[in-house]
Design a protein around this motif. Structure first.
Motif, PDB file in Angstrom:
ATOM      1  N   THR A   1       0.815  -1.216   0.000  1.00 15.19           N
ATOM      2  CA  THR A   1       0.000   0.000   0.000  1.00 15.19           C
ATOM      3  C   THR A   1       0.852   1.271   0.000  1.00 15.19           C
ATOM      4  O   THR A   1       0.305   2.373  -0.003  1.00 15.19           O
ATOM      5  N   SER A   2       2.168   1.129  -0.006  1.00 18.61           N
ATOM      6  CA  SER A   2       3.036   2.303  -0.054  1.00 18.61           C
ATOM      7  C   SER A   2       2.871   3.023  -1.391  1.00 18.61           C
ATOM      8  O   SER A   2       2.811   2.395  -2.454  1.00 18.61           O
ATOM      9  N   HIS A   3       2.815   4.342  -1.332  1.00 23.99           N
ATOM     10  CA  HIS A   3       2.682   5.140  -2.546  1.00 23.99           C
ATOM     11  C   HIS A   3       3.798   4.806  -3.535  1.00 23.99           C
ATOM     12  O   HIS A   3       3.566   4.688  -4.750  1.00 23.99           O
TER      13      HIS A   3
ATOM     14  N   GLU B   1       5.347   7.469   1.344  1.00 26.98           N
ATOM     15  CA  GLU B   1       4.593   6.338   1.885  1.00 26.98           C
ATOM     16  C   GLU B   1       3.106   6.451   1.563  1.00 26.98           C
ATOM     17  O   GLU B   1       2.427   5.440   1.377  1.00 26.98           O
ATOM     18  N   HIS B   2       2.609   7.686   1.444  1.00 27.02           N
ATOM     19  CA  HIS B   2       1.175   7.891   1.225  1.00 27.02           C
ATOM     20  C   HIS B   2       0.933   8.942   0.143  1.00 27.02           C
ATOM     21  O   HIS B   2       1.806   9.763  -0.162  1.00 27.02           O
ATOM     22  N   GLY B   3      -0.275   8.919  -0.407  1.00 27.68           N
ATOM     23  CA  GLY B   3      -0.706   9.970  -1.307  1.00 27.68           C
ATOM     24  C   GLY B   3      -1.344  11.103  -0.524  1.00 27.68           C
ATOM     25  O   GLY B   3      -1.648  10.974   0.672  1.00 27.68           O
ATOM     26  N   GLN B   4      -1.543  12.209  -1.188  1.00 25.81           N
ATOM     27  CA  GLN B   4      -2.159  13.359  -0.537  1.00 25.81           C
ATOM     28  C   GLN B   4      -3.635  13.089  -0.254  1.00 25.81           C
ATOM     29  O   GLN B   4      -4.315  12.422  -1.045  1.00 25.81           O
ATOM     30  N   PRO B   5      -4.157  13.593   0.849  1.00 22.68           N
ATOM     31  CA  PRO B   5      -5.586  13.445   1.131  1.00 22.68           C
ATOM     32  C   PRO B   5      -6.421  14.021  -0.008  1.00 22.68           C
ATOM     33  O   PRO B   5      -6.193  15.142  -0.458  1.00 22.68           O
TER      34      PRO B   5
ATOM     35  N   ILE C   1      -4.871  10.623  -4.092  1.00 23.06           N
ATOM     36  CA  ILE C   1      -3.832   9.661  -3.750  1.00 23.06           C
ATOM     37  C   ILE C   1      -2.753   9.547  -4.821  1.00 23.06           C
ATOM     38  O   ILE C   1      -1.652   9.069  -4.541  1.00 23.06           O
TER      39      ILE C   1
ATOM     40  N   ASP D   1       2.202  12.559  -0.860  1.00 24.24           N
ATOM     41  CA  ASP D   1       2.074  13.418   0.319  1.00 24.24           C
ATOM     42  C   ASP D   1       3.477  13.707   0.843  1.00 24.24           C
ATOM     43  O   ASP D   1       4.152  12.800   1.335  1.00 24.24           O
TER      44      ASP D   1
ATOM     45  N   SER E   1       4.710  12.422   4.166  1.00 27.94           N
ATOM     46  CA  SER E   1       4.959  10.989   4.367  1.00 27.94           C
ATOM     47  C   SER E   1       6.311  10.544   3.815  1.00 27.94           C
ATOM     48  O   SER E   1       6.591   9.351   3.733  1.00 27.94           O
TER      49      SER E   1
END
Length: 293
Positions: A30-32, A105-109, A112, A116, A119
């Motif tokens: 699930t990592s960006h 690690e993540h996409g922007q709120p 996605i 981000d 992260s």
């Protein structure tokens, strides 16, 4: 299912305050970075007690992170300090590749696809890799092109750019060559699939002018500066395939192998010439004057 995470050579990776041996599993499904390619890296070299231009590589990886919409969460000076700390974990005999990396690690709120920046994660990986300087290579003109800045993240040393380089090399090797001479979208030569490229004609050194379609490397800049300081004429300009076909010498520069001759371009055989030998000698003489950690 058992997972083999062992590296092919001695490897140490620094992440979140800890040095880990081998190939630690840092990116999950699930990592960006895993599915949306938000990765940047850089590469420097240690050999014979020296790490030429290590500081410049540490600065560039931070610029790449910002270009990719992430944060440079570790100062370049700290990356350099950690690199020397990691170098001390090796036997001091085999050359080392030094690879600082950032990923999201993540996409922007709410979007996605965009990384981000909050992260952003950092790792520094060092592994044994023989230098292999001055090994000649055979080039062929690639049917594939470098993208423009409007089409890809060409201002960063981004992992997402390298599958294009990989297919260039695979295609070249399928025809009996080692690497490929690569053009931009206008048909002008810009580099090889994995290094910067120079040609020599009538005693003058030429290399493609940076046009943001390729990575104008740190080793490239160093070679240009050293040749000019030694009194040689070096011109950065737009170059065609025909220019390279008519060259007296062709050589490449890059962090992995420094300076290396080209022995063939498609149907034309080439000899390692005096300018290629001079460029390598100037680089190695300069490198051995740099500081030892």
């Amino acid at each position: 299912m058992a997972v083999d995470t062992s590296p092919r050579s001695t490897t140490w990776t620094y992440v979140e305050g800890e040095w880990i041996s081998g190939n630690p599993p840092l990116i999950g499904p699930t990592s960006h970075a895993m599915w949306l390619a938000s990765t940047v890296f850089d590469g420097s070299r240690w050999f014979d007690g020296i790490a030429p231009d290590l500081d410049e590589h540490c600065k560039r990886v931070n610029r790449s992170a910002v270009s990719m919409g992430m944060k440079a969460v570790v100062a370049a000076e700290e990356i350099e300090r950690l690199a020397w700390e990691g170098i001390a974990k090796f036997d001091g005999k085999t050359a080392i590749y030094i690879k600082p990396m950032y990923w999201a690690e993540h996409g922007q709120p709410g979007s996605i696809v965009a990384a981000d920046p909050e992260s952003t994660r950092f790792a520094l990986c060092l592994f044994e890799a023989p230098l292999g300087a001055a090994q000649p290579s055979k080039l062929t003109l690639s049917p594939f092109r470098r993208p423009t800045p409007e089409c890809a993240m060409t201002d960063a040393k981004a992992g997402s750019l390298y599958p294009n380089s990989g297919r260039m090399i695979i295609e070249a090797r399928s025809r009996g060559f080692d690497n490929a001479l690569v053009r931009d979208m206008n048909g002008n030569v810009v580099e090889t699939a994995s290094s910067n490229v120079f040609m020599v004609k009538d005693g003058v050194v030429f290399t493609p002018v940076p046009n943001r379609t390729f990575l104008a490397g740190i080793t490239r800049a160093r070679v240009i500066g050293l040749l000019r300081a030694a009194g040689y004429e070096v011109r950065e300009q737009t170059l065609t395939v025909e220019d390279f076909i008519g060259a007296d010498e062709i050589f490449t520069s890059g962090n992995y192998s420094k300076v290396a001759p080209v022995s063939r371009l498609d149907d034309r055989e080439l000899q390692e010439g005096p300018m290629t030998r001079t460029a390598l000698k100037l680089y190695m003489d300069w490198a051995r004057t740099t500081r030892v950690g």
